[in-house]
Design a protein around this motif. Sequence first.
Motif, short mmCIF file in Angstrom:
data_model
loop_
_atom_site.label_atom_id
_atom_site.label_comp_id
_atom_site.label_asym_id
_atom_site.label_seq_id
_atom_site.Cartn_x
_atom_site.Cartn_y
_atom_site.Cartn_z
N GLN A 213 0.59 -0.98 0.19
CA GLN A 213 -0.09 0.30 0.17
C GLN A 213 1.09 1.24 0.06
O GLN A 213 0.68 2.34 -0.41
CB GLN A 213 -1.21 0.00 1.44
CG GLN A 213 -2.26 -0.87 1.22
CD GLN A 213 -3.12 -1.15 2.30
OE1 GLN A 213 -2.96 -0.19 3.21
NE2 GLN A 213 -3.87 -2.10 2.18
N TYR A 214 2.20 1.32 0.75
CA TYR A 214 2.79 2.57 0.81
C TYR A 214 3.39 3.13 0.00
O TYR A 214 3.30 4.03 -0.73
CB TYR A 214 4.10 2.76 1.88
CG TYR A 214 4.34 1.67 1.70
CD1 TYR A 214 6.23 2.52 1.39
CD2 TYR A 214 5.12 0.44 2.26
CE1 TYR A 214 7.31 1.78 0.75
CE2 TYR A 214 5.86 -0.74 1.75
CZ TYR A 214 6.70 0.00 1.06
OH TYR A 214 8.06 -1.18 0.46
N THR A 217 0.47 3.96 -2.99
CA THR A 217 0.47 5.98 -1.83
C THR A 217 1.53 6.78 -2.59
O THR A 217 0.96 7.71 -3.24
CB THR A 217 0.48 5.84 -0.92
OG1 THR A 217 -0.89 5.18 0.25
CG2 THR A 217 0.16 7.04 -0.07
N HIS A 232 12.49 3.98 -1.24
CA HIS A 232 11.06 3.24 -0.21
C HIS A 232 10.51 1.79 -0.84
O HIS A 232 10.93 1.38 0.04
CB HIS A 232 9.83 4.11 -1.49
CG HIS A 232 9.04 5.45 -0.31
ND1 HIS A 232 8.94 5.88 0.71
CD2 HIS A 232 9.79 6.77 -1.68
CE1 HIS A 232 9.17 7.10 0.57
NE2 HIS A 232 9.19 7.82 -0.40
#
Length: 316
Positions: A213-214, A217, A232
């Motif tokens: 999910q991150y 996002t 990330h």
Amino acid sequence: MLRLILKRLAQMVLIMAVVSLVLFAIFDSDKFKKQIAVAELGGFAVSALSEQDYNNWLASKGLDVPFYERYVKWVGGVFGGDLGMSFEKNIEVSTLVGERLVKTGILAFWVFALMIPIALTLGVLAGMKEGSTQDRVITFISVFTTSIPELATAIFLMVIFALTLGWFPPTSSMGQGWEYERLVLPVLTLVLYDFGYVARMTRASMAEVMTSQYIRTAVLKGVPKRDVIIKHALRNALIAPFTVIVLQLNWLLSGVVVVEVVYQYNGFGRMLLEAALFGDVYVIQAGALAAVFIAVLSQIISDVGYTFLNPRIRFS
């Protein structure tokens, strides 16, 4: 963290003690010692060895004293840096093991220097686009190279690059100094065999991270794809492959026997094989202790590295 390191070191000492005691007990039988005596004295069979010659040989090697006395003396020698004498080569075991560890260490250095960048790069590229043609090609190459035994890869490379093209020497004995062209074929064999495993682990980890999910996002917020990957995704994706990479230290120390024998490379793995075939107990003992030390050291490196890659992990 200090408590973890001390715990691992205590485990290392305990494992070394158990391994050394078991090996001493295995190689202490009269039948085994007579086989060593026959091999060293140049006989043809145990039955041809006279009792007097056998007793003289035991006395010359210090094997005529009780088991526990020899074991305690050997343990005391280990703490003093004296690992005994090699029955086969008649040199100090510490010198022999040290020389062979250096040679295998140099081989391992070049394998890691090539294998890790290649494996991580291909694994990340495959995981970024799961299911794409790029992913399938990289996965096929990784599975194909890993599925071929080291022996077959070594013979294949030797036939092509040494015997047919004549680009590199067919052996890597390194007897006359360090001729680094002799390392090319052994290093290439190990890289081809091992990089696919690390690449597939990296690919699986990267593919899982890219669906989190991150990451979604960050993409929806308009973060450049390059920053999404590097800042990330990559750090979290390296957690699983990191363990696999560290475990290769154990494999490169004693699991490269096939490559070292095929290319006649005088490394640690070949030393262990020769010692086992001859029954050189002190060399086997020292080699086992070195292998245990490297195994525990790799676990410590793995645990410490985990805390940097994932700060949420804490070891009690």
